[in-house]
Design a protein around this motif. Structure first.
Motif, PDB file in Angstrom:
ATOM      1  N   ASP A  20      19.038 -27.147   9.834  1.00  0.00           N
ATOM      2  CA  ASP A  20      18.923 -27.116   8.379  1.00  0.00           C
ATOM      3  C   ASP A  20      17.622 -26.473   7.909  1.00  0.00           C
ATOM      4  O   ASP A  20      17.513 -26.053   6.771  1.00  0.00           O
ATOM      5  N   GLY A  21      16.639 -26.424   8.783  1.00  0.00           N
ATOM      6  CA  GLY A  21      15.343 -25.855   8.432  1.00  0.00           C
ATOM      7  C   GLY A  21      14.631 -25.391   9.677  1.00  0.00           C
ATOM      8  O   GLY A  21      15.218 -25.311  10.753  1.00  0.00           O
ATOM      9  N   ALA A  22      13.350 -25.116   9.532  1.00  0.00           N
ATOM     10  CA  ALA A  22      12.556 -24.682  10.679  1.00  0.00           C
ATOM     11  C   ALA A  22      12.412 -25.828  11.671  1.00  0.00           C
ATOM     12  O   ALA A  22      12.387 -26.995  11.287  1.00  0.00           O
ATOM     13  N   MET A  23      12.334 -25.476  12.943  1.00  0.00           N
ATOM     14  CA  MET A  23      12.203 -26.478  14.001  1.00  0.00           C
ATOM     15  C   MET A  23      10.994 -26.165  14.866  1.00  0.00           C
ATOM     16  O   MET A  23      10.767 -25.004  15.210  1.00  0.00           O
ATOM     17  N   SER A  24      10.261 -27.199  15.255  1.00  0.00           N
ATOM     18  CA  SER A  24       9.162 -27.008  16.192  1.00  0.00           C
ATOM     19  C   SER A  24       9.747 -26.814  17.593  1.00  0.00           C
ATOM     20  O   SER A  24      10.918 -27.123  17.847  1.00  0.00           O
ATOM     21  N   ALA A  25       8.911 -26.324  18.492  1.00  0.00           N
ATOM     22  CA  ALA A  25       9.357 -26.155  19.878  1.00  0.00           C
ATOM     23  C   ALA A  25       9.776 -27.498  20.471  1.00  0.00           C
ATOM     24  O   ALA A  25      10.734 -27.573  21.241  1.00  0.00           O
ATOM     25  N   TYR A  26       9.073 -28.556  20.093  1.00  0.00           N
ATOM     26  CA  TYR A  26       9.426 -29.876  20.622  1.00  0.00           C
ATOM     27  C   TYR A  26      10.720 -30.410  20.015  1.00  0.00           C
ATOM     28  O   TYR A  26      11.462 -31.145  20.677  1.00  0.00           O
ATOM     29  N   ASP A  27      11.038 -30.038  18.773  1.00  0.00           N
ATOM     30  CA  ASP A  27      12.342 -30.386  18.201  1.00  0.00           C
ATOM     31  C   ASP A  27      13.457 -29.721  19.017  1.00  0.00           C
ATOM     32  O   ASP A  27      14.465 -30.348  19.337  1.00  0.00           O
ATOM     33  N   LEU A  63       4.027 -23.735   9.418  1.00  0.00           N
ATOM     34  CA  LEU A  63       4.710 -24.971   9.818  1.00  0.00           C
ATOM     35  C   LEU A  63       4.679 -25.186  11.327  1.00  0.00           C
ATOM     36  O   LEU A  63       5.153 -26.207  11.810  1.00  0.00           O
ATOM     37  N   LYS A  64       4.155 -24.198  12.063  1.00  0.00           N
ATOM     38  CA  LYS A  64       4.168 -24.231  13.527  1.00  0.00           C
ATOM     39  C   LYS A  64       5.594 -24.514  14.016  1.00  0.00           C
ATOM     40  O   LYS A  64       5.840 -25.412  14.825  1.00  0.00           O
ATOM     41  N   ALA A  65       6.527 -23.717  13.485  1.00  0.00           N
ATOM     42  CA  ALA A  65       7.941 -23.935  13.759  1.00  0.00           C
ATOM     43  C   ALA A  65       8.655 -22.586  13.839  1.00  0.00           C
ATOM     44  O   ALA A  65       8.035 -21.533  13.654  1.00  0.00           O
ATOM     45  N   TYR A  66       9.949 -22.635  14.100  1.00  0.00           N
ATOM     46  CA  TYR A  66      10.745 -21.433  14.304  1.00  0.00           C
ATOM     47  C   TYR A  66      12.032 -21.502  13.499  1.00  0.00           C
ATOM     48  O   TYR A  66      12.571 -22.593  13.268  1.00  0.00           O
ATOM     49  N   ILE A  67      12.523 -20.323  13.089  1.00  0.00           N
ATOM     50  CA  ILE A  67      13.841 -20.214  12.461  1.00  0.00           C
ATOM     51  C   ILE A  67      14.555 -19.025  13.083  1.00  0.00           C
ATOM     52  O   ILE A  67      13.916 -18.077  13.548  1.00  0.00           O
ATOM     53  N   ALA A  68      15.877 -19.075  13.084  1.00  0.00           N
ATOM     54  CA  ALA A  68      16.664 -17.922  13.515  1.00  0.00           C
ATOM     55  C   ALA A  68      16.582 -16.865  12.430  1.00  0.00           C
ATOM     56  O   ALA A  68      16.536 -17.183  11.238  1.00  0.00           O
TER      57      ALA A  68
END
Length: 130
Positions: A20-27, A63-68
């Motif tokens: 649903d949103g950006a995800m961290s590597a740990y997510d 956000l230190k996260a990733y999105i497609a």
């Protein structure tokens, strides 16, 4: 490239596309542990780095996260709009903005290698009640 590496990248890309949103590597790691109980963080980080390099994934720096990647132009720099209320991240390509930004910094002799343009605010859903 190993078949296992390709499979892992495909799984991670599918996870990010379904998010649903950006995800961290740990997510991402937590989601993968159901099917890969022995997976280690470096495996996820390496796959995310490869996906980012190919333009299939964007790192949301703030956000230190990733999105497609949401656009067809995977090798163009994106402008990411990040909703501070619900966390939605929308991607748009804006070649003229990137060209202007590059030209501005190149005037000083700086040679840009990659662009990260993030705008924080409220998405149309969260901002409509304001």
């Amino acid at each position: 490239m190993t078949k296992r590496g390709e499979q892992m990248r495909a799984e991670i890309l599918a996870i990010l596309r379904a998010a649903d949103g950006a995800m961290s590597a740990y997510d991402v790691l937590n989601r993968l542990q159901a099917s890969h109980p022995k997976i280690a963080p470096p495996t996820v980080y390496n796959a995310l780095a490869a996906l980012t390099k190919t333009g299939c994934v964007h790192r949301v720096e703030s956000l230190k996260a990733y999105i497609a990647c949401q656009c067809d132009a995977t090798h163009q720099s994106a402008v990411l709009s990040i909703c501070d209320e619900c966390g939605t991240v929308e991607e748009r390509t804006a070649p003229s903005v990137i060209e202007t930004l590059s030209g501005f910094v190149e005037e000083t002799g700086f040679l840009p290698q990659r662009h990260v343009v993030e705008v924080h605010g409220l998405c149309s859903s969260c901002g409509s009640g304001a």
